[in-house]
Scaffold this motif. Structure first.
Motif, PDB file in Angstrom:
ATOM      1  N   GLY A 285      17.669 -15.957  11.316  1.00  0.00           N
ATOM      2  CA  GLY A 285      16.838 -16.811  10.481  1.00  0.00           C
ATOM      3  C   GLY A 285      15.798 -15.987   9.742  1.00  0.00           C
ATOM      4  N   VAL A 286      15.070 -16.641   8.841  1.00  0.00           N
ATOM      5  CA  VAL A 286      14.034 -15.969   8.064  1.00  0.00           C
ATOM      6  C   VAL A 286      12.769 -16.820   8.125  1.00  0.00           C
ATOM      7  CG1 VAL A 286      13.390 -15.119   5.778  1.00  0.00           C
ATOM      8  CG2 VAL A 286      15.766 -15.013   6.506  1.00  0.00           C
ATOM      9  N   VAL A 287      11.613 -16.183   8.362  1.00  0.00           N
ATOM     10  CA  VAL A 287      10.349 -16.923   8.407  1.00  0.00           C
ATOM     11  C   VAL A 287       9.297 -16.277   7.506  1.00  0.00           C
ATOM     12  CG1 VAL A 287      10.760 -17.822  10.737  1.00  0.00           C
ATOM     13  CG2 VAL A 287       9.601 -15.630  10.444  1.00  0.00           C
ATOM     14  N   ARG A 288       8.183 -16.988   7.311  1.00  0.00           N
ATOM     15  CA  ARG A 288       6.995 -16.486   6.590  1.00  0.00           C
ATOM     16  C   ARG A 288       7.288 -15.832   5.231  1.00  0.00           C
ATOM     17  NH1 ARG A 288       3.911 -13.914  11.691  1.00  0.00           N
ATOM     18  NH2 ARG A 288       5.993 -13.162  11.986  1.00  0.00           N
ATOM     19  N   VAL A 289       7.974 -16.574   4.365  1.00  0.00           N
ATOM     20  CA  VAL A 289       8.303 -16.046   3.044  1.00  0.00           C
ATOM     21  C   VAL A 289       7.049 -15.731   2.212  1.00  0.00           C
ATOM     22  CG1 VAL A 289       9.561 -16.500   0.899  1.00  0.00           C
ATOM     23  CG2 VAL A 289      10.526 -17.210   3.084  1.00  0.00           C
ATOM     24  N   PRO A 290       6.020 -16.634   2.185  1.00  0.00           N
ATOM     25  CA  PRO A 290       4.845 -16.318   1.342  1.00  0.00           C
ATOM     26  C   PRO A 290       4.147 -15.013   1.737  1.00  0.00           C
ATOM     27  CG  PRO A 290       4.832 -18.630   1.954  1.00  0.00           C
ATOM     28  CD  PRO A 290       5.910 -17.978   2.768  1.00  0.00           C
ATOM     29  N   SER A 291       4.012 -14.730   3.042  1.00  0.00           N
ATOM     30  CA  SER A 291       3.392 -13.463   3.464  1.00  0.00           C
ATOM     31  C   SER A 291       4.249 -12.289   3.023  1.00  0.00           C
ATOM     32  CB  SER A 291       3.244 -13.408   4.981  1.00  0.00           C
ATOM     33  OG  SER A 291       2.602 -14.563   5.449  1.00  0.00           O
ATOM     34  N   GLY A 292       5.557 -12.451   3.136  1.00  0.00           N
ATOM     35  CA  GLY A 292       6.479 -11.409   2.698  1.00  0.00           C
ATOM     36  C   GLY A 292       6.302 -11.136   1.210  1.00  0.00           C
ATOM     37  N   LEU A 293       6.195 -12.209   0.437  1.00  0.00           N
ATOM     38  CA  LEU A 293       6.006 -12.069  -1.019  1.00  0.00           C
ATOM     39  C   LEU A 293       4.718 -11.318  -1.339  1.00  0.00           C
ATOM     40  CD1 LEU A 293       7.122 -15.572  -2.366  1.00  0.00           C
ATOM     41  CD2 LEU A 293       8.153 -13.378  -2.943  1.00  0.00           C
ATOM     42  N   ALA A 294       3.636 -11.647  -0.618  1.00  0.00           N
ATOM     43  CA  ALA A 294       2.347 -10.998  -0.874  1.00  0.00           C
ATOM     44  C   ALA A 294       2.443  -9.500  -0.599  1.00  0.00           C
ATOM     45  CB  ALA A 294       1.258 -11.629  -0.009  1.00  0.00           C
ATOM     46  N   LEU A 295       3.067  -9.140   0.541  1.00  0.00           N
ATOM     47  CA  LEU A 295       3.240  -7.721   0.867  1.00  0.00           C
ATOM     48  C   LEU A 295       4.096  -7.017  -0.167  1.00  0.00           C
ATOM     49  CD1 LEU A 295       3.784  -7.427   4.710  1.00  0.00           C
ATOM     50  CD2 LEU A 295       2.286  -6.000   3.324  1.00  0.00           C
ATOM     51  N   MET A 296       5.119  -7.709  -0.646  1.00  0.00           N
ATOM     52  CA  MET A 296       6.027  -7.125  -1.640  1.00  0.00           C
ATOM     53  C   MET A 296       5.315  -6.882  -2.961  1.00  0.00           C
ATOM     54  SD  MET A 296       8.989  -6.443  -0.629  1.00  0.00           S
ATOM     55  CE  MET A 296       9.816  -6.639   0.923  1.00  0.00           C
ATOM     56  N   PHE A 297       4.414  -7.783  -3.300  1.00  0.00           N
ATOM     57  CA  PHE A 297       3.625  -7.596  -4.521  1.00  0.00           C
ATOM     58  C   PHE A 297       2.816  -6.298  -4.394  1.00  0.00           C
ATOM     59  CE2 PHE A 297      -0.141  -8.226  -7.194  1.00  0.00           C
ATOM     60  CZ  PHE A 297       0.463  -8.553  -8.404  1.00  0.00           C
ATOM     61  N   GLY A 298       2.187  -6.128  -3.226  1.00  0.00           N
ATOM     62  CA  GLY A 298       1.429  -4.901  -2.963  1.00  0.00           C
ATOM     63  C   GLY A 298       2.325  -3.665  -3.014  1.00  0.00           C
ATOM     64  N   ALA A 299       3.533  -3.796  -2.452  1.00  0.00           N
ATOM     65  CA  ALA A 299       4.479  -2.674  -2.474  1.00  0.00           C
ATOM     66  C   ALA A 299       4.831  -2.305  -3.909  1.00  0.00           C
ATOM     67  CB  ALA A 299       5.743  -3.036  -1.699  1.00  0.00           C
ATOM     68  N   GLY A 300       4.973  -3.314  -4.759  1.00  0.00           N
ATOM     69  CA  GLY A 300       5.294  -3.077  -6.170  1.00  0.00           C
ATOM     70  C   GLY A 300       4.184  -2.331  -6.883  1.00  0.00           C
ATOM     71  N   VAL A 301       2.927  -2.754  -6.640  1.00  0.00           N
ATOM     72  CA  VAL A 301       1.772  -2.090  -7.258  1.00  0.00           C
ATOM     73  C   VAL A 301       1.729  -0.624  -6.814  1.00  0.00           C
ATOM     74  CG1 VAL A 301      -0.753  -2.009  -7.389  1.00  0.00           C
ATOM     75  CG2 VAL A 301       0.421  -4.217  -7.425  1.00  0.00           C
ATOM     76  N   LEU A 302       1.868  -0.397  -5.512  1.00  0.00           N
ATOM     77  CA  LEU A 302       1.798   0.962  -4.966  1.00  0.00           C
ATOM     78  C   LEU A 302       2.927   1.832  -5.513  1.00  0.00           C
ATOM     79  CD1 LEU A 302       0.261   2.739  -2.959  1.00  0.00           C
ATOM     80  CD2 LEU A 302       1.932   2.095  -1.238  1.00  0.00           C
ATOM     81  N   SER A 303       4.126   1.254  -5.579  1.00  0.00           N
ATOM     82  CA  SER A 303       5.287   1.985  -6.080  1.00  0.00           C
ATOM     83  C   SER A 303       5.035   2.489  -7.499  1.00  0.00           C
ATOM     84  CB  SER A 303       6.511   1.070  -6.040  1.00  0.00           C
ATOM     85  OG  SER A 303       7.547   1.598  -6.815  1.00  0.00           O
ATOM     86  N   ALA A 304       4.498   1.618  -8.348  1.00  0.00           N
ATOM     87  CA  ALA A 304       4.272   1.987  -9.747  1.00  0.00           C
ATOM     88  C   ALA A 304       3.113   2.966  -9.898  1.00  0.00           C
ATOM     89  CB  ALA A 304       4.012   0.739 -10.568  1.00  0.00           C
ATOM     90  N   LEU A 305       2.080   2.817  -9.070  1.00  0.00           N
ATOM     91  CA  LEU A 305       0.899   3.685  -9.148  1.00  0.00           C
ATOM     92  C   LEU A 305       1.210   5.094  -8.676  1.00  0.00           C
ATOM     93  CD1 LEU A 305      -2.376   2.063  -7.779  1.00  0.00           C
ATOM     94  CD2 LEU A 305      -2.062   3.260  -9.947  1.00  0.00           C
ATOM     95  N   ALA A 306       1.915   5.196  -7.547  1.00  0.00           N
ATOM     96  CA  ALA A 306       2.105   6.495  -6.911  1.00  0.00           C
ATOM     97  C   ALA A 306       3.475   7.101  -7.202  1.00  0.00           C
ATOM     98  CB  ALA A 306       1.897   6.361  -5.404  1.00  0.00           C
ATOM     99  N   GLY A 307       4.361   6.341  -7.861  1.00  0.00           N
ATOM    100  CA  GLY A 307       5.675   6.871  -8.175  1.00  0.00           C
ATOM    101  C   GLY A 307       6.568   7.033  -6.962  1.00  0.00           C
ATOM    102  N   ILE A 308       6.456   6.104  -6.021  1.00  0.00           N
ATOM    103  CA  ILE A 308       7.287   6.178  -4.818  1.00  0.00           C
ATOM    104  C   ILE A 308       8.070   4.877  -4.671  1.00  0.00           C
ATOM    105  CG2 ILE A 308       5.821   7.787  -3.561  1.00  0.00           C
ATOM    106  CD1 ILE A 308       4.567   5.344  -2.181  1.00  0.00           C
ATOM    107  N   GLY A 309       9.033   4.855  -3.759  1.00  0.00           N
ATOM    108  CA  GLY A 309       9.821   3.646  -3.575  1.00  0.00           C
ATOM    109  C   GLY A 309       9.087   2.607  -2.740  1.00  0.00           C
ATOM    110  N   SER A 310       8.089   3.039  -1.989  1.00  0.00           N
ATOM    111  CA  SER A 310       7.380   2.246  -0.987  1.00  0.00           C
ATOM    112  C   SER A 310       8.325   1.406  -0.126  1.00  0.00           C
ATOM    113  CB  SER A 310       6.235   1.403  -1.561  1.00  0.00           C
ATOM    114  OG  SER A 310       6.627   0.617  -2.634  1.00  0.00           O
ATOM    115  N   GLY A 311       9.426   2.039   0.271  1.00  0.00           N
ATOM    116  CA  GLY A 311      10.380   1.383   1.153  1.00  0.00           C
ATOM    117  C   GLY A 311       9.765   1.045   2.500  1.00  0.00           C
ATOM    118  N   VAL A 312       8.774   1.836   2.920  1.00  0.00           N
ATOM    119  CA  VAL A 312       8.148   1.606   4.218  1.00  0.00           C
ATOM    120  C   VAL A 312       7.502   0.220   4.274  1.00  0.00           C
ATOM    121  CG1 VAL A 312       6.267   2.345   5.710  1.00  0.00           C
ATOM    122  CG2 VAL A 312       7.819   4.026   4.765  1.00  0.00           C
ATOM    123  N   ILE A 313       6.775  -0.134   3.193  1.00  0.00           N
ATOM    124  CA  ILE A 313       6.134  -1.452   3.165  1.00  0.00           C
ATOM    125  C   ILE A 313       7.178  -2.555   3.041  1.00  0.00           C
ATOM    126  CG2 ILE A 313       4.430  -2.906   1.998  1.00  0.00           C
ATOM    127  CD1 ILE A 313       3.172  -0.417   0.901  1.00  0.00           C
TER     128      ILE A 313
END
Lengths: 102, 278
Positions: free
Chosen positions: B154-182
């Motif tokens: 199953g899958v839970v807590r989609v909104p929290s996942g989305l928020a973290l993913m947004f942060g991962a996207g910002v970091l990826s673009a800023l630092a030039g990394i995949g931010s796969g860890v996040i």
């Protein structure tokens, strides 16, 4: 992916044959040559057999690969008439096209 | 340095970076940027652009190998991509406003975090069989192949996942990394997806996230073909070899050595940022 590799190889060989001994400018940062910064410019310069433009075309083809993958999933959801996911896919694709084209 | 020596050095360097990046889960970008900046003397603005290209190459090379195995959850991927791509566009925009030292510090922090997460290894989270209301409505639950047959999750807590993913996207673009860890963190710890599903789905998304920001970098002139061309070749080869080797290798010791190298690179990047080397 093969097209990307082919372009990069062609441009790379052309570049190395012409400028093998030239110094590479790597610092300080100066924005890349103007035509190499837009899709139209890259195509124009590539038509003139500019080596850097061919390499850049290969780079752009690589950038298009994730886009193609999003397009594939979009078609997948369209076939299933899963409109919520078609909408989400379109949103992602739109953002990607916006990033590259605008 | 002359053009052909530089081309060959970057080719070998990016192949090694993407090979080790895909084997350790740190990604190609985390290794390539310090290599270009600290060893080859490339300006950070070019290095970040080249590193995003390496990230796309790693994602493409690895997906070509993993895609058939049935682990990737495409529905989860598409939902979360909306957030990472939005974050990536914002991050690429911010990157044009801040100075190089700030970007170097952000990059170093991301390196430290990645190294720590990599050393810690796979978490003992037990996936749940149940989904919450939103995940059920989006029909995100799926199943994945295991030794004992197909295992539903199953899958839970989609909104929290989305928020973290947004942060991962910002970091990826800023630092030039995949931010796969996040991304993996958001999926397995927060949304309770099985680890293998998290990593493959993350890899599927990483290329898309990087592609969103790289367009902005292209227009800003940070994608320099003389640096990026060897990265495309080296990156694709390195990640494809890495993806084939991965199932056959014990990566524990590799991760430890690598995390130490990455931490060292992070410290050096930080030092350079503080004393004003950029």
């Amino acid at each position: 992916m093969l097209a990307s590799i082919a372009c990069v190889l062609f441009g790379g060989v052309l570049y190395l044959v012409r400028h093998a001994g030239a110094r590479v400018h790597v610092a300080p940062f100066e924005p890349a040559h103007e035509p190499l910064r837009s899709l139209g410019g890259i195509a124009r310069e590539a038509a003139r057999l500019d080596a850097a433009a061919w390499m850049q075309a290969g780079v752009v083809l690589l950038i298009l690969m994730p886009m193609a993958r999003v397009l594939t999933t979009l078609v997948f959801f369209m076939r299933r008439r899963d409109w919520v996911f078609v909408g989400l896919g379109l949103l992602v694709l739109g953002a990607l096209i916006f990033g590259l084209a605008v | 340095m002359d053009a052909s020596t530089f081309f060959i050095l970057v080719l070998i360097g990016s192949a090694a970076a993407c090979l080790l990046g895909s084997l350790t889960g740190l990604g190609g970008g985390a290794v390539l940027t310090p290599l270009l900046v600290l060893v080859l003397g490339v300006d950070l603005r070019y290095a970040i652009g080249a590193s995003l290209i390496a990230v796309i190459a790693t994602s493409s090379g690895a997906t070509a190998t993993f895609a058939r195995e049935g682990f990737t959850n495409i529905r989860v991927g598409v939902v979360l991509e909306v957030a990472t791509v939005a974050g990536a566009l914002l991050g690429a925009y911010i990157a044009g406003l801040v100075d190089k030292s700030t970007i170097a510090i952000v990059f170093s922090i991301a390196l430290f975090w990645s190294a720590w997460a990599t050393l810690r290894g796979a978490p003992p989270v037990v996936p749940t069989g149940e989904s919450d209301a939103l995940a059920t409505r989006l029909r995100l639950a799926s199943s994945h192949p295991t030794h004992g047959g197909s295992q539903p999750y199953g899958v839970v807590r989609v909104p929290s996942g989305l928020a973290l993913m947004f942060g991962a996207g910002v970091l990826s673009a800023l630092a030039g990394i995949g931010s796969g860890v996040i991304k993996v963190l958001a999926m397995d710890r927060v949304m309770r997806l099985p680890f293998k599903v998290s990593t493959t789905t993350s890899n599927f998304m990483i290329g898309v996230t990087a592609a969103a920001s790289v367009g902005v970098y292209l227009h800003r002139g940070q994608i320099e073909p003389r640096i990026c061309a060897p990265v495309v070749l080296g990156g694709l080869v390195g990640s494809m070899v890495g993806a084939r080797l991965l199932p056959r290798l014990r990566t524990r010791w590799l991760r430890v050595i690598f995390a130490i190298v990455v931490i060292g690179a992070g410290v050096e990047m930080c030092r350079k940022a503080i004393v004003g080397g950029f």
